[in-house]
Design an enzyme around this catalytic site. Structure first.
Site, PDB file in Angstrom:
ATOM      1  N   SER A 157      11.720  -5.296  17.432  1.00 40.69           N
ATOM      2  CA  SER A 157      12.187  -4.046  16.830  1.00 40.69           C
ATOM      3  C   SER A 157      12.579  -4.280  15.387  1.00 40.69           C
ATOM      4  O   SER A 157      13.161  -5.320  15.044  1.00 40.69           O
ATOM      5  CB  SER A 157      13.393  -3.506  17.601  1.00 40.69           C
ATOM      6  OG  SER A 157      14.029  -2.451  16.883  1.00 40.69           O
ATOM      7  N   TYR A 181      21.153  -3.634  22.269  1.00 39.73           N
ATOM      8  CA  TYR A 181      19.695  -3.531  22.212  1.00 39.73           C
ATOM      9  C   TYR A 181      19.152  -4.439  21.109  1.00 39.73           C
ATOM     10  O   TYR A 181      18.191  -5.198  21.307  1.00 39.73           O
ATOM     11  CB  TYR A 181      19.291  -2.084  21.948  1.00 39.73           C
ATOM     12  CG  TYR A 181      17.806  -1.895  21.713  1.00 39.73           C
ATOM     13  CD1 TYR A 181      16.915  -1.841  22.781  1.00 39.73           C
ATOM     14  CD2 TYR A 181      17.294  -1.780  20.417  1.00 39.73           C
ATOM     15  CE1 TYR A 181      15.552  -1.688  22.569  1.00 39.73           C
ATOM     16  CE2 TYR A 181      15.937  -1.615  20.193  1.00 39.73           C
ATOM     17  CZ  TYR A 181      15.079  -1.568  21.270  1.00 39.73           C
ATOM     18  OH  TYR A 181      13.729  -1.416  21.050  1.00 39.73           O
TER      19      TYR A 181
END
Length: 251
Positions: A127, A140
């Site tokens: 990410s 996350y």
């Protein structure tokens, strides 16, 4: 014919990546927890297999059924949006199981075959949130930062056997189901802690506003994954999407 096994193909990046590889003439093994729910079009170069990357037996069965594969794309994962204080430890462990340990388990499952053939590429999807700190993405982001670090070190280990390891970092992609899935998990876990309620609402509004600007599409990610699979000069860490590319340059 080159073959690719992609995890998490039911929606979003995984589904688009499966379609993109099919468009390029590849043999695609698209995996997901429930293949019966797949919306991928039928093709004689497409196989659907059930796979839960958090279940060792499911991994063993899928890899055995798949046979020799040239490319593994670890895309499966779950989203999460909450403060550290608002993240139950059980939820944190579930996020790392899906986003990191599942990818590790898949790597361990396919590497013996790749080593025997002295060829293959593993592409892990991380990410762009790892490029800069963002509020409410702490857990996350930690799981994805670990994915990037894992891949970078594994690339040095695997080069000895002619195997490549690369990581793709998508930007913000409001067209995917990430936000809705994350919000569902948040509600199941009790929502945002009351002291963080105002901060969370401001942060969500900021994210929504950012989603109206330059963002990443699923095709951006599919194209980046395909480049990682086929371009020998592709960097080991590859941002995907205009916003991710900007962040990678510190913009």
């Amino acid at each position: 014919m080159n073959s690719v096994l992609i995890t998490g193909c039911s929606t979003g990046f995984g589904r688009k990546t499966a379609l993109y590889f099919l468009e390029q003439g590849w043999s695609v093994i698209a995996t997901m927890r429930n293949p019966a729910a797949s919306t991928l079009p039928a093709s004689d170069r497409l196989r659907l297999l059930p796979l839960d990357v958090t279940d060792p037996d499911s991994i063993a069965a899928a890899v055995a059924e798949a046979g020799a594969i040239d490319i593994l794309v670890n895309n499966a994962g779950i989203g999460w949006l909450n403060a550290v204080e608002g993240t139950p430890m059980e939820t944190a462990r579930e996020i790392f199981e899906a986003n990191l340990f599942g990818a590790m388990a898949m790597m361990q499952a396919v590497l013996p075959g790749m080593r025997a053939r002295r060829s293959g590429t593993i592409i892990n999807v991380s990410s762009s949130s790892t490029y800069k700190p963002l509020p409410l993405l702490s857990v996350y982001r930690a799981s994805k930062a670990a994915m990037t670090a894992l891949t970078e070190s594994a690339a040095l280990e695997l080069a000895e056997f002619g195997i490549k390891a690369r990581v793709v970092l998508p930007g913000m992609a409001p067209s995917t189901a990430f936000a809705a899935t994350a919000q569902g998990h948040i509600m199941e876990a009790g929502g945002f802690p009351e002291p963080y309620a105002d901060f969370a609402q401001r942060t969500l509004a900021m994210m929504q506003s950012a989603g109206n600007g330059v963002v990443t599409t699923s095709r951006d990610v599919a194209e980046a994954i395909f480049r990682a699979a086929t371009d020998p000069d592709c960097p080991a860490v590859l941002p995907a999407g205009a916003d991710a590319i900007a962040w990678s340059k510190g913009e």
